[in-house]
Design a protein around this motif. Structure first.
Motif, PDB file in Angstrom:
ATOM      1  N   ASN A   7       0.759  -1.339  -0.087  1.00 13.96           N
ATOM      2  CA  ASN A   7       0.156   0.032  -0.089  1.00 13.96           C
ATOM      3  C   ASN A   7       0.792   1.316  -0.021  1.00 13.96           C
ATOM      4  O   ASN A   7       0.518   2.099  -0.863  1.00 13.96           O
ATOM      5  N   ALA A  38      -2.305  -2.740  -7.121  1.00 13.92           N
ATOM      6  CA  ALA A  38      -3.718  -2.753  -6.731  1.00 13.92           C
ATOM      7  C   ALA A  38      -4.310  -3.923  -7.045  1.00 13.92           C
ATOM      8  O   ALA A  38      -5.228  -4.273  -6.136  1.00 13.92           O
ATOM      9  N   LYS A  39      -3.966  -4.762  -8.217  1.00 15.57           N
ATOM     10  CA  LYS A  39      -4.727  -5.999  -8.111  1.00 15.57           C
ATOM     11  C   LYS A  39      -4.163  -7.000  -7.166  1.00 15.57           C
ATOM     12  O   LYS A  39      -5.189  -7.791  -6.464  1.00 15.57           O
ATOM     13  N   GLU A  40      -3.186  -6.817  -6.493  1.00 17.48           N
ATOM     14  CA  GLU A  40      -2.634  -7.815  -5.550  1.00 17.48           C
ATOM     15  C   GLU A  40      -3.332  -7.416  -4.156  1.00 17.48           C
ATOM     16  O   GLU A  40      -3.817  -8.337  -3.406  1.00 17.48           O
ATOM     17  N   LEU A  41      -3.451  -6.158  -4.121  1.00 13.50           N
ATOM     18  CA  LEU A  41      -3.973  -5.542  -2.912  1.00 13.50           C
ATOM     19  C   LEU A  41      -5.556  -5.947  -2.780  1.00 13.50           C
ATOM     20  O   LEU A  41      -6.065  -6.285  -1.798  1.00 13.50           O
ATOM     21  N   SER A  42      -6.235  -5.849  -3.918  1.00 12.97           N
ATOM     22  CA  SER A  42      -7.470  -6.160  -4.152  1.00 12.97           C
ATOM     23  C   SER A  42      -7.955  -7.485  -3.862  1.00 12.97           C
ATOM     24  O   SER A  42      -8.791  -8.054  -3.031  1.00 12.97           O
ATOM     25  N   ALA A  43      -7.219  -8.609  -4.391  1.00 12.02           N
ATOM     26  CA  ALA A  43      -7.107  -9.921  -4.237  1.00 12.02           C
ATOM     27  C   ALA A  43      -7.056 -10.367  -2.681  1.00 12.02           C
ATOM     28  O   ALA A  43      -7.814 -11.055  -2.126  1.00 12.02           O
ATOM     29  N   LEU A  45      -7.593  -8.383  -0.092  1.00 12.72           N
ATOM     30  CA  LEU A  45      -8.829  -7.857   0.775  1.00 12.72           C
ATOM     31  C   LEU A  45     -10.054  -8.714   0.622  1.00 12.72           C
ATOM     32  O   LEU A  45     -10.662  -9.095   1.427  1.00 12.72           O
ATOM     33  N   LYS A  46     -10.058  -9.307  -0.696  1.00 13.60           N
ATOM     34  CA  LYS A  46     -11.146  -9.956  -1.119  1.00 13.60           C
ATOM     35  C   LYS A  46     -11.123 -11.453  -0.142  1.00 13.60           C
ATOM     36  O   LYS A  46     -11.970 -11.868   0.468  1.00 13.60           O
ATOM     37  N   LYS A  49     -11.851 -10.744   3.400  1.00 10.84           N
ATOM     38  CA  LYS A  49     -13.227 -10.659   3.430  1.00 10.84           C
ATOM     39  C   LYS A  49     -13.905 -11.829   3.698  1.00 10.84           C
ATOM     40  O   LYS A  49     -14.840 -12.364   4.557  1.00 10.84           O
TER      41      LYS A  49
END
Length: 72
Positions: A7, A38-43, A45-46, A49
């Motif tokens: 991040n 950004a893709k790695e961070l999004s993955a 976070l998913k 979750k």
């Protein structure tokens, strides 16, 4: 690299791009790196979750079991 480190790296890239002091080639490379991060961070976070939802369901089941046992 940890989530926090990624991040921070993403924030550094954005700042460089916003400053506008890099060449077009550098901007393109930085943008590509930013998208990858950004893709790695999004993955991540998913994934987190999903884990939280799973733990929440486990906690709910545990509480229900305790309540059911206590009423017998």
């Amino acid at each position: 690299m940890t989530f926090e480190e990624k991040n921070l790296k993403l924030q550094e890239i954005v700042k460089k791009l916003e400053d506008g002091k890099v060449s077009l080639e550098q901007s393109t490379a930085l943008f590509e790196e930013a998208l990858t991060i950004a893709k790695e961070l999004s993955a991540f976070l998913k994934e987190q979750k999903g884990k939280v939802l799973e733990l929440k369901e486990m906690a709910k089941e545990f509480v229900e079991e305790q309540f059911d046992e206590g009423s017998n």
